[in-house]
Design a protein around this motif. Structure first.
Motif, short mmCIF file in Angstrom:
data_model
loop_
_atom_site.label_atom_id
_atom_site.label_comp_id
_atom_site.label_asym_id
_atom_site.label_seq_id
_atom_site.Cartn_x
_atom_site.Cartn_y
_atom_site.Cartn_z
N SER A 103 48.41 28.16 -9.15
CA SER A 103 47.96 27.72 -10.00
C SER A 103 49.21 27.88 -10.98
O SER A 103 48.90 27.54 -12.81
N ASP A 104 49.82 29.25 -10.94
CA ASP A 104 50.80 29.73 -12.57
C ASP A 104 51.72 28.68 -12.92
O ASP A 104 52.16 28.52 -11.99
N PRO A 105 51.96 28.44 -14.24
CA PRO A 105 52.81 27.51 -15.03
C PRO A 105 54.24 28.25 -14.69
O PRO A 105 54.93 27.24 -14.14
N LYS A 106 54.72 29.31 -14.80
CA LYS A 106 55.69 30.13 -14.19
C LYS A 106 56.21 30.26 -12.71
O LYS A 106 57.26 29.75 -12.66
N TYR A 107 55.06 30.40 -11.87
CA TYR A 107 54.50 30.13 -10.18
C TYR A 107 55.97 28.68 -9.99
O TYR A 107 56.68 28.40 -9.76
N GLN A 108 54.84 28.31 -10.75
CA GLN A 108 55.12 26.07 -10.11
C GLN A 108 56.57 26.27 -11.20
O GLN A 108 57.17 25.23 -10.27
N GLU A 109 57.22 27.06 -11.62
CA GLU A 109 58.66 26.55 -12.25
C GLU A 109 59.61 26.59 -11.17
O GLU A 109 60.42 26.61 -10.57
N ILE A 110 59.24 28.25 -11.28
CA ILE A 110 60.54 28.87 -10.08
C ILE A 110 59.87 28.44 -8.26
O ILE A 110 60.92 28.19 -8.20
N SER A 111 58.91 27.29 -8.17
CA SER A 111 58.50 27.74 -6.81
C SER A 111 59.41 25.73 -6.94
O SER A 111 59.57 25.36 -5.93
N LYS A 112 60.54 25.55 -7.39
CA LYS A 112 60.94 24.41 -7.94
C LYS A 112 61.87 24.84 -6.51
O LYS A 112 63.15 23.96 -6.11
#
Length: 133
Positions: A103-112
């Motif tokens: 749910s972390d926005p930083k992780y969501q960006e990295i998950s790309k």
């Protein structure tokens, strides 16, 4: 293209379970021959891009106390139809730690970057039945 994104329904079911229960996530990964372009991993193999994804997780401090407990190549599927390149077991101190991570926005960006690296994946939530030895 295979499954590389979080299943919202499965994540919602995970949210309904005991948030404090420790979990181990089984990652089964199939790399793209070449990573998708436009995600900071242009020109890399899928395997190299996935390594970069791991580096970004560490650099952004979005591990949420997760700990890899096993990592290795997947040689052949004895039962089943899927072929995988790599298997990873990652321990989280609690189910909530994993939920917070995805749910972390930083992780969501990295998950790309993860998505750019992978042709297919399975991520399976596991809990311990037998006592740890």
């Amino acid at each position: 293209m295979g499954n590389i994104e979080v299943d919202d329904q499965a994540l919602e079911q995970m949210r309904q379970a005991d948030p404090d229960e420790p979990v181990v996530m089984l990652n089964l990964l199939k790399f793209r021959e070449r990573a998708l372009t436009g995600f900071g991993v242009d020109g890399m193999s899928g395997q190299e891009a996935f390594r970069r994804y791991g580096e970004l997780n560490n650099a952004a401090n979005v591990r949420y106390d997760s700990e890899p407990v096993w990592l290795g190549p997947a040689h052949r599927t004895i039962i089943g139809t899927e072929e995988w390149d790599l298997a990873i077991l990652v321990r989280y101190p609690s189910r909530q730690h994993f939920i917070d991570k995805v749910s972390d926005p930083k992780y969501q960006e990295i998950s790309k970057v993860r998505a750019a690296a992978l042709a297919d994946s399975s991520l399976i939530e596991l809990t311990q039945l037998l006592p740890a030895q």
